[in-house]
Design a protein around this motif. Structure first.
Motif, PDB file in Angstrom:
ATOM      1  N   LEU A   1       0.840  -1.200   0.000  1.00  0.00           N
ATOM      2  CA  LEU A   1       0.000   0.000   0.000  1.00  0.00           C
ATOM      3  C   LEU A   1       0.875   1.250   0.000  1.00  0.00           C
ATOM      4  N   SER A   2       0.286   2.328  -0.438  1.00  0.00           N
ATOM      5  CA  SER A   2       1.001   3.601  -0.415  1.00  0.00           C
ATOM      6  C   SER A   2       1.227   4.038   1.033  1.00  0.00           C
TER       7      SER A   2
ATOM      8  N   LYS B   1       0.543   6.813   2.364  1.00  0.00           N
ATOM      9  CA  LYS B   1      -0.659   7.504   2.832  1.00  0.00           C
ATOM     10  C   LYS B   1      -1.720   6.499   3.284  1.00  0.00           C
ATOM     11  N   GLU B   2      -1.897   5.418   2.490  1.00  0.00           N
ATOM     12  CA  GLU B   2      -2.900   4.410   2.830  1.00  0.00           C
ATOM     13  C   GLU B   2      -2.492   3.621   4.068  1.00  0.00           C
ATOM     14  N   ARG B   3      -1.201   3.321   4.201  1.00  0.00           N
ATOM     15  CA  ARG B   3      -0.739   2.623   5.403  1.00  0.00           C
ATOM     16  C   ARG B   3      -0.983   3.459   6.654  1.00  0.00           C
TER      17      ARG B   3
ATOM     18  N   ARG C   1      -3.348   5.681   6.979  1.00  0.00           N
ATOM     19  CA  ARG C   1      -4.797   5.685   7.227  1.00  0.00           C
ATOM     20  C   ARG C   1      -5.236   4.411   7.938  1.00  0.00           C
ATOM     21  N   ARG C   2      -4.578   3.303   7.643  1.00  0.00           N
ATOM     22  CA  ARG C   2      -4.945   2.004   8.221  1.00  0.00           C
ATOM     23  C   ARG C   2      -4.144   1.677   9.479  1.00  0.00           C
TER      24      ARG C   2
END
Length: 320
Positions: free
Chosen positions: A139-140, A142-144, A146-147
């Motif tokens: 994942l990017s 940014k996505e990591r 977010r998660r």
């Protein structure tokens, strides 16, 4: 399990090794409700997948297709007395579900506390492995981020070889996190369905299911009594499971480990019995004290002592 030829393995015989059972033909098998003998049965990817799909009653689209697993999974969490924690069996599915299977023969003190504690270990370990997975690392950034607090699905399965469920008509129950307010409103659905406990009462299962009608029945009966007094389907996976328990096929190291475990289990049972005795003795003393205080209060009341003074005296006695 329909349309299968079946053979009946009967005539359970006991011997001086409780983890071994013998059929009418004199063949000896391991009883797979001990951690070590459970491992002998389940150390086969197809068998463990089939058992989990059966116990979890998974629909085909949600069924487990592939898995990686470990036995005696170490958990790197600091504990008082430096007591290391190991999960009996740990598994990660192809779609990143994490499962812990615990085999329990004794009703340890604080058994429900223990279930929650082991589930906490499972959650922590699963979160670590989830974040280290190829999926998460792909994942990017940014996505990591977010998660960061996302938890994977976790399931704690407890196979209890002692009575644990109160309901007379239920051998398996699922526990999760619920909202009291939603339950009062009639909406008894988990508010966090990704964390679940499956509690299986094996003695209750044997009471309620006298014969095998499903794949789940086969596995639970095998786990309860070993391959005796049961109808065995003639499909290759079930035959393989029985052969894994056949004493002549078992690794001698597992038998040696079982001998040691039996000695440890004996001491565990002695502790449990002592704990139960002390609890019963304490409850008996408490009831006797209550009865004695009541008799004394009735006598003093008959002599004109006020209720307020009696209540004050009772409190003083209880505090001591």
């Amino acid at each position: 399990m329909k349309n299968h030829k079946k053979r009946l393995v009967t005539n359970f015989e006991t011997n001086n090794k409780p983890y071994i059972v013998r059929n009418a033909a004199g063949e000896e098998f391991l009883l797979p409700n001990y951690s070590e003998s459970f491992r002998a049965l389940m150390d086969d990817k197809e068998i463990i997948i089939d058992m989990l799909n059966s116990i979890l009653n998974l629909e085909p689209e949600k069924s487990i297709k592939d898995i990686r697993y470990e036995f005696e999974k170490p958990i790197d969490v600091f504990m008082p007395e430096n007591d290391p924690i190991r999960l009996d069996a740990w598994a990660e599915t192809n779609d990143r579900r994490f499962i812990n299977i615990e085999v329990q023969n004794w009703p340890h003190a604080f058994i429900f506390d223990r279930m929650l504690l082991y589930n906490a270990y499972l959650t922590l370990r699963s979160k670590y492995d989830f974040n280290k997975s190829d999926f998460f690392e792909s994942l990017s950034q940014k996505e990591r981020k977010r998660r960061m607090y996302e938890l994977p699905e976790t399931i704690s399965i407890w196979l209890c070889n002692f009575p644990i469920l109160k309901s007379k008509n239920c051998f398996k129950d699922a526990w999760a996190v619920f909202s009291e307010n939603e339950i009062r409103a009639g909406n008894a659905l988990p508010i966090f369905p990704k964390n679940k406990y499956i509690i299986i009462d094996l003695p209750k299962f044997l009471q309620l299911r006298k014969s095998i009608h499903s794949r789940e029945d086969f596995w639970l009966r095998l786990l309860s009594k070993g391959p005796v007094e049961m109808s065995c389907p003639e499909d290759s996976l079930c035959v393989r499971a029985l052969n894994r328990l056949r004493l002549s096929n078992v690794d001698p190291k597992i038998l040696q480990t079982l001998e040691v475990a039996m000695s440890e289990d004996k001491h565990v049972m002695e502790v449990i019995k002592a704990d139960a005795y002390l609890k019963g003795e304490a409850e008996g003393m408490e009831k006797g004290m209550e009865k004695g205080i009541k008799k004394l209060s009735d006598f003093l009341r008959s002599k004109g002592i006020s209720s307020d003074l009696l209540a004050e005296a009772a409190k003083a006695i209880e505090s001591k």
